[in-house]
Design a protein around this motif. Structure first.
Motif, PDB file in Angstrom:
ATOM      1  N   ARG A  69     -11.520  15.458  -1.110  1.00  0.00           N
ATOM      2  CA  ARG A  69     -10.145  15.961  -1.021  1.00  0.00           C
ATOM      3  C   ARG A  69      -9.840  16.443   0.391  1.00  0.00           C
ATOM      4  O   ARG A  69     -10.665  17.088   1.024  1.00  0.00           O
ATOM      5  N   SER A  70      -8.613  16.169   0.842  1.00  0.00           N
ATOM      6  CA  SER A  70      -8.117  16.737   2.085  1.00  0.00           C
ATOM      7  C   SER A  70      -7.036  17.776   1.800  1.00  0.00           C
ATOM      8  O   SER A  70      -6.647  18.531   2.682  1.00  0.00           O
ATOM      9  N   ALA A  71      -6.546  17.813   0.556  1.00  0.00           N
ATOM     10  CA  ALA A  71      -5.506  18.758   0.140  1.00  0.00           C
ATOM     11  C   ALA A  71      -5.608  18.908  -1.377  1.00  0.00           C
ATOM     12  O   ALA A  71      -6.130  18.009  -2.035  1.00  0.00           O
ATOM     13  N   PRO A  72      -5.131  20.026  -1.940  1.00  0.00           N
ATOM     14  CA  PRO A  72      -4.656  21.242  -1.287  1.00  0.00           C
ATOM     15  C   PRO A  72      -5.805  21.998  -0.629  1.00  0.00           C
ATOM     16  O   PRO A  72      -6.984  21.664  -0.844  1.00  0.00           O
ATOM     17  N   ASP A  76      -9.899  12.257   2.512  1.00  0.00           N
ATOM     18  CA  ASP A  76     -10.195  11.888   3.898  1.00  0.00           C
ATOM     19  C   ASP A  76     -11.522  11.152   4.053  1.00  0.00           C
ATOM     20  O   ASP A  76     -11.859  10.714   5.142  1.00  0.00           O
ATOM     21  N   GLU A  77     -12.267  11.007   2.944  1.00  0.00           N
ATOM     22  CA  GLU A  77     -13.522  10.247   3.017  1.00  0.00           C
ATOM     23  C   GLU A  77     -13.870   9.742   1.627  1.00  0.00           C
ATOM     24  O   GLU A  77     -13.555  10.382   0.619  1.00  0.00           O
ATOM     25  N   LEU A  78     -14.505   8.581   1.585  1.00  0.00           N
ATOM     26  CA  LEU A  78     -15.010   8.004   0.336  1.00  0.00           C
ATOM     27  C   LEU A  78     -16.493   7.731   0.511  1.00  0.00           C
ATOM     28  O   LEU A  78     -16.939   7.408   1.616  1.00  0.00           O
ATOM     29  N   ARG A  79     -17.241   7.866  -0.586  1.00  0.00           N
ATOM     30  CA  ARG A  79     -18.664   7.509  -0.555  1.00  0.00           C
ATOM     31  C   ARG A  79     -19.035   6.794  -1.840  1.00  0.00           C
ATOM     32  O   ARG A  79     -18.641   7.213  -2.922  1.00  0.00           O
ATOM     33  N   TRP A  80     -19.825   5.732  -1.687  1.00  0.00           N
ATOM     34  CA  TRP A  80     -20.430   5.057  -2.836  1.00  0.00           C
ATOM     35  C   TRP A  80     -21.786   5.704  -3.056  1.00  0.00           C
ATOM     36  O   TRP A  80     -22.634   5.683  -2.160  1.00  0.00           O
ATOM     37  N   ALA A 107     -14.109   1.858 -14.409  1.00  0.00           N
ATOM     38  CA  ALA A 107     -13.271   0.863 -13.744  1.00  0.00           C
ATOM     39  C   ALA A 107     -14.153   0.051 -12.806  1.00  0.00           C
ATOM     40  O   ALA A 107     -15.233   0.485 -12.419  1.00  0.00           O
ATOM     41  N   ARG A 108     -13.662  -1.131 -12.487  1.00  0.00           N
ATOM     42  CA  ARG A 108     -14.351  -1.953 -11.495  1.00  0.00           C
ATOM     43  C   ARG A 108     -13.294  -2.614 -10.632  1.00  0.00           C
ATOM     44  O   ARG A 108     -12.146  -2.813 -11.052  1.00  0.00           O
ATOM     45  N   LEU A 109     -13.687  -2.958  -9.418  1.00  0.00           N
ATOM     46  CA  LEU A 109     -12.776  -3.633  -8.506  1.00  0.00           C
ATOM     47  C   LEU A 109     -12.504  -5.036  -9.027  1.00  0.00           C
ATOM     48  O   LEU A 109     -13.412  -5.717  -9.500  1.00  0.00           O
ATOM     49  N   SER A 110     -11.249  -5.458  -8.936  1.00  0.00           N
ATOM     50  CA  SER A 110     -10.905  -6.839  -9.278  1.00  0.00           C
ATOM     51  C   SER A 110     -11.450  -7.749  -8.190  1.00  0.00           C
ATOM     52  O   SER A 110     -11.572  -7.345  -7.028  1.00  0.00           O
ATOM     53  N   SER A 111     -11.763  -8.990  -8.562  1.00  0.00           N
ATOM     54  CA  SER A 111     -12.267  -9.910  -7.538  1.00  0.00           C
ATOM     55  C   SER A 111     -11.176 -10.104  -6.493  1.00  0.00           C
ATOM     56  O   SER A 111      -9.993 -10.193  -6.822  1.00  0.00           O
ATOM     57  N   GLY A 112     -11.578 -10.104  -5.246  1.00  0.00           N
ATOM     58  CA  GLY A 112     -10.622 -10.276  -4.155  1.00  0.00           C
ATOM     59  C   GLY A 112      -9.944  -8.987  -3.724  1.00  0.00           C
ATOM     60  O   GLY A 112      -9.137  -9.008  -2.800  1.00  0.00           O
ATOM     61  N   SER A 113     -10.249  -7.869  -4.376  1.00  0.00           N
ATOM     62  CA  SER A 113      -9.631  -6.603  -3.992  1.00  0.00           C
ATOM     63  C   SER A 113     -10.141  -6.179  -2.616  1.00  0.00           C
ATOM     64  O   SER A 113     -11.313  -6.364  -2.294  1.00  0.00           O
ATOM     65  N   PRO A 114      -9.259  -5.576  -1.799  1.00  0.00           N
ATOM     66  CA  PRO A 114      -9.765  -5.019  -0.545  1.00  0.00           C
ATOM     67  C   PRO A 114     -10.703  -3.842  -0.831  1.00  0.00           C
ATOM     68  O   PRO A 114     -10.696  -3.290  -1.933  1.00  0.00           O
ATOM     69  N   ALA A 115     -11.497  -3.467   0.140  1.00  0.00           N
ATOM     70  CA  ALA A 115     -12.375  -2.303  -0.012  1.00  0.00           C
ATOM     71  C   ALA A 115     -11.523  -1.039  -0.131  1.00  0.00           C
ATOM     72  O   ALA A 115     -10.463  -0.946   0.489  1.00  0.00           O
ATOM     73  N   PRO A 116     -11.970  -0.065  -0.932  1.00  0.00           N
ATOM     74  CA  PRO A 116     -11.210   1.187  -1.042  1.00  0.00           C
ATOM     75  C   PRO A 116     -11.118   1.903   0.295  1.00  0.00           C
ATOM     76  O   PRO A 116     -12.045   1.859   1.105  1.00  0.00           O
ATOM     77  N   ARG A 117      -9.982   2.546   0.517  1.00  0.00           N
ATOM     78  CA  ARG A 117      -9.807   3.382   1.698  1.00  0.00           C
ATOM     79  C   ARG A 117      -8.994   4.606   1.280  1.00  0.00           C
ATOM     80  O   ARG A 117      -8.135   4.505   0.400  1.00  0.00           O
ATOM     81  N   PRO A 118      -9.248   5.768   1.881  1.00  0.00           N
ATOM     82  CA  PRO A 118      -8.520   6.977   1.467  1.00  0.00           C
ATOM     83  C   PRO A 118      -7.085   6.946   1.979  1.00  0.00           C
ATOM     84  O   PRO A 118      -6.859   6.843   3.184  1.00  0.00           O
ATOM     85  N   LEU A 119      -6.135   6.995   1.053  1.00  0.00           N
ATOM     86  CA  LEU A 119      -4.723   6.942   1.433  1.00  0.00           C
ATOM     87  C   LEU A 119      -4.015   8.273   1.170  1.00  0.00           C
ATOM     88  O   LEU A 119      -3.345   8.799   2.029  1.00  0.00           O
ATOM     89  N   GLU A 171      -2.525   3.388  -5.619  1.00  0.00           N
ATOM     90  CA  GLU A 171      -1.829   4.340  -4.753  1.00  0.00           C
ATOM     91  C   GLU A 171      -2.793   5.131  -3.869  1.00  0.00           C
ATOM     92  O   GLU A 171      -2.517   5.350  -2.691  1.00  0.00           O
ATOM     93  N   GLU A 172      -3.917   5.593  -4.437  1.00  0.00           N
ATOM     94  CA  GLU A 172      -4.821   6.480  -3.701  1.00  0.00           C
ATOM     95  C   GLU A 172      -5.814   5.747  -2.819  1.00  0.00           C
ATOM     96  O   GLU A 172      -6.240   6.289  -1.803  1.00  0.00           O
ATOM     97  N   LEU A 173      -6.216   4.532  -3.236  1.00  0.00           N
ATOM     98  CA  LEU A 173      -7.299   3.840  -2.533  1.00  0.00           C
ATOM     99  C   LEU A 173      -6.914   2.447  -2.041  1.00  0.00           C
ATOM    100  O   LEU A 173      -7.713   1.797  -1.367  1.00  0.00           O
ATOM    101  N   GLY A 174      -5.737   1.960  -2.410  1.00  0.00           N
ATOM    102  CA  GLY A 174      -5.295   0.642  -1.967  1.00  0.00           C
ATOM    103  C   GLY A 174      -6.078  -0.502  -2.561  1.00  0.00           C
ATOM    104  O   GLY A 174      -6.198  -1.552  -1.932  1.00  0.00           O
ATOM    105  N   VAL A 175      -6.633  -0.309  -3.774  1.00  0.00           N
ATOM    106  CA  VAL A 175      -7.448  -1.351  -4.394  1.00  0.00           C
ATOM    107  C   VAL A 175      -6.799  -1.893  -5.657  1.00  0.00           C
ATOM    108  O   VAL A 175      -5.972  -1.228  -6.288  1.00  0.00           O
TER     109      VAL A 175
END
Length: 135
Positions: A23-26, A101-105, A85-97, A56-60
């Motif tokens: 989390r970057s907020a609150p 401010d950070e993601l970790r697998w 949940a799982r990423l759909s094939s062809g989905s871009p990699a998750p990014r924090p939107l 919305e949150e990760l762009g995936v």
């Protein structure tokens, strides 16, 4: 019983690893880790909310799996339900939107290396137990 607002948390698995979002907020939650997700809108199915929130949150593009049994109280009137949940094939990699401010697998043996928000701890514990029980 009063109104309940359901928040969906995503147990997003990829190659045996669980995604954690910092989390970057609150301000009182900044720097702590959670399962990504958000509120279910009126008339929306929880699994559809999960897919929308991950976009919305990760762009995936993700596919909702099954609900992890149980639900966990947050600040009233919110309760959290977790869905795999799982990423759909062809989905871009998750990014924090939004709000992160950070993601970790995290592999199951490293899940507790991050400082989870208190209300996510039992949900993460049950998510790992649920995953371990799957073939």
């Amino acid at each position: 019983m009063g109104e309940r607002i359901v928040v969906v948390g995503a147990a997003l698995w990829h190659e045996g690893r669980l995604l954690a979002a910092r989390r970057s907020a609150p301000a009182d939650l900044a720097g702590r880790w959670e399962l990504p997700g958000g509120k279910v809108e009126p008339g929306e199915r929880p699994d559809a909310a999960l897919v929308r929130e991950l976009r919305e949150e990760l762009g995936v593009d993700a596919e909702a799996g099954e609900r992890v049994p149980g639900e966990w109280p947050l600040r009233a009137p919110y309760v959290m339900q977790v869905w795999t949940a799982r990423l759909s094939s062809g989905s871009p990699a998750p990014r924090p939107l939004e709000d992160h401010d950070e993601l970790r697998w995290l592999t199951p043996d490293r899940v507790w290396d991050v400082d989870w928000i208190e209300h996510d701890v039992p949900a993460v514990r049950d998510t790992l137990a649920h995953a371990a029980g799957r073939p």
